[in-house]
Design a protein around this motif. Structure first.
Motif: not given
Length: 608
Positions: A295, A391, A425, A430-433, A436-437
């Motif tokens: 990630p 996703n 990332a 809350q924005n890290s996910d 990580t994309k």
């Protein structure tokens, strides 16, 4: 005559219309051809012939000049101000040919013969024509003169023979013309493919993607091609392939004309995924495949030109596509200079190219707010649109980022943004996910020579890969793949000349395997104009001639008996070109081929 009367349009007389039509018919011209010859719109010619609407004096002058008439042959002398009209400057056309042989039974002996035919017809129509033919293939300052011609011309006509289509000099030439067009909207580019099928250098395909091309198979095609050339720059919009609303900047994923057929056998550009001639350099590939699935991963690949950076990145992207990731390959070589010099424009271009590669609609207007800068807006565009569109992770390969180094202020903003995205990332918020994309692959050819805050640089985080030259075992393996039964002494002889440079090694093997040239002949003529490396060496010479300080520094290197100490910026740039190897603060010529060739040619060109 008052100034107001000078500026207002004029109307053709009845006799003038008859004179125009008579002269036009005698030349065998259609109305469209007359418009092309005069460099005016077709509607302008029609209005003049109808005699019912005023036409501006400049257009009338151009039409009269094209027909070898005086303006007063068309317009009443009492209405025309003879001092107003000035003979229009002739449009200049540059025809680029490589002077190499065409296929048999085409009625021509060389590209130069076709260039002469085109030039003769265009000159007869009143155009200034410059042909880069055999008479200009002189070593002394040829590139400087040719560059000046390119800068002055209105239309650049490229003859794409099989040899020219894979030429490094032609690739560099087209890049130069393409950048001129991006900054000053001229010269327009018109390519002529010689023959039914050709191998096309990938970079040439990228640069020509937005311009018109035609195919030449025999002399009967010449008149139509002349007409198309004139139309391409008399009406510039006609010379462009229409792009959709997503972006006016081509990306690497765009298709090139279907009659350009790349082949995996030719050692040009990126080594295709299916090619048996890609040589892995363990453990590099395995490390990259493992890292990119982490990630928020960032991989940095550094090596001089033609060492295999883009080929490695293509394989990383292919691996992630097989795992269902979204993948984008974006080359900064395709970014116009005016885009690179403005951070807001650069980020718009970046976001649009990624959107287009993902086949997503252009949503910039929804996420771009003038109160914020390009970095903030592009971050919103990725965070709220591109990264959440699906996703699956998004892997972006950034090729040729060295071009941004030439704009230090922009570079600090742009590379600082990449570092900020990398850190997002890892925040754990809350924005890290979302972040990580995003996985980044950054490719560059030189050390980062611009001053950067270490905490804002992407060049000291992630996985760092520096591609080495091929080992003697790998060169032996590659020779076997070309089905060459070479003894160890032959392998060593080739490597004495070019080292383990992947591209230079493959060029030699390709010519021995497929062109029936003996290795001994390759080695003997390597540094001559008749040798297989002449095109490669001339491209380097052109680059050096454009930067005298760099040429002078390299001359010191090749003439020296021991490693030379250079200014850091000069050493980094020579290394990025692949001309030298660096050991601490000292540099040496990368291979014997370069040392021998440039010892002679930099001296001939008067580099002190």
């Amino acid at each position: 005559m008052t100034q107001g009367r000078r500026n207002r349009g004029v109307r053709a007389t009845r006799n003038g219309i008859e004179s125009l039509q008579k002269r036009r018919h005698s030349k065998g011209w259609t109305l469209q051809k007359l418009a092309n010859q005069a460099g005016v719109a077709l509607d302008t010619v029609k209005r003049l012939i109808r005699g019912i609407k005023n036409v501006d004096r400049e257009s009338v002058g151009k039409i009269a000049y094209a027909l070898d008439l005086a303006p007063t042959d068309l317009i009443d002398a009492t209405e025309w101000d003879p001092q107003h009209f000035e003979e229009p400057e002739r449009a200049r056309i540059c025809i680029s040919d490589r002077g190499d042989s065409l296929s048999q039974n085409r009625g021509l002996e060389s590209n130069f013969d076709l260039a002469q035919q085109l030039g003769h017809q265009l000159k007869a129509m009143g155009y200034d024509v410059f042909i880069a033919g055999e008479e200009m293939r002189q070593p002394v300052h040829w590139f400087q003169r040719f560059t000046e011609e390119l800068e002055q011309c209105d239309c650049y006509v490229l003859l794409l023979s099989p040899q020219a289509a894979v030429s490094e000099v032609i690739t560099e030439e087209i890049r130069y013309v393409w950048e001129l067009y991006q900054t000053q909207t001229k010269p327009t580019i018109f390519s002529i493919q010689i023959g039914a099928e050709i191998v096309l250098h990938p970079d040439i395909g990228d640069y020509l993607a937005e311009f018109q091309s035609q195919q030449w198979l025999s002399a009967k095609d010449t008149p139509a091609i002349v007409e198309a050339i004139l139309n391409s720059f008399a009406n510039p919009e006609n010379g462009l392939i229409k792009q959709d609303s997503l972006s006016t900047t081509p990306t690497l994923d765009e298709a090139i004309p279907t009659h350009f057929l790349p082949t995996p056998e030719h050692p040009t550009g990126q080594v295709p995924l299916a090619s048996v001639f890609y040589m892995e350099r363990p453990p590099i590939e395995a490390q990259c495949y493992q890292e990119i699935v982490h990630p928020g991963a960032l991989i940095r690949i550094k090596a001089p030109r033609q060492m295999g950076k883009t080929s490695l990145m293509a394989r990383i992207l292919d691996q992630v596509r097989k795992q269902g990731y979204r993948a984008v390959h974006l080359s900064f070589q395709l970014a116009p200079s005016d885009v690179l010099s403005n951070v807001d424009q650069l980020m718009r271009w970046f976001c649009l190219c990624v959107s287009r590669s993902l086949s997503l609609p252009n949503q910039l207007t929804d996420y771009w707010d003038d109160i914020f800068d390009g970095n903030y807006n592009s971050t919103s565009y990725f965070e709220q649109y591109l990264l959440v569109a699906t996703n699956s992770p998004l892997v972006i390969g950034l090729d040729e980022v060295d071009r941004v180094f030439a704009y230090p202020e922009i570079a600090n903003d742009f590379f600082g943004l990449l570092r900020a995205w990398y850190e997002k990332a890892r925040y754990g918020d809350q924005n890290s996910d979302i972040w990580t994309k995003l996985r980044l692959i950054v490719i560059h050819s030189t050390e980062v020579y611009i001053p950067m805050n270490l905490n804002q640089s992407p060049f000291n985080v992630g996985l760092s890969i520096e591609l080495p030259e091929l080992t003697i075992e790998q060169v032996q393996n590659l020779a076997q793949r070309y089905q060459l039964d070479w003894a160890l002494d032959q392998i060593k002889a080739l490597m004495h000349l070019v080292g383990g440079h992947p591209y230079l090694v493959r060029v030699a093997m390709y010519h021995v395997a497929y062109q029936a040239i003996a290795l001994e002949h390759v080695l003997e003529q390597a540094t001559t104009e008749a040798g297989i490396y002449s095109d490669h060496l001339r491209r380097h010479l052109w680059n050096l001639e454009q930067y005298p300080e760099l040429a002078s520094a390299f001359r010191d290197v090749v003439m020296a008996k021991a490693p030379v100490s250079l200014k850091s910026i000069l050493a980094f740039k020579l290394n990025s070109l692949g001309l030298v190897t660096m050991a601490g603060n000292h540099v040496t010529s990368r291979c014997e081929l370069y040392r021998q060739y440039f010892c002679e040619h930099l001296a001939i060109n008067g580099i002190a």
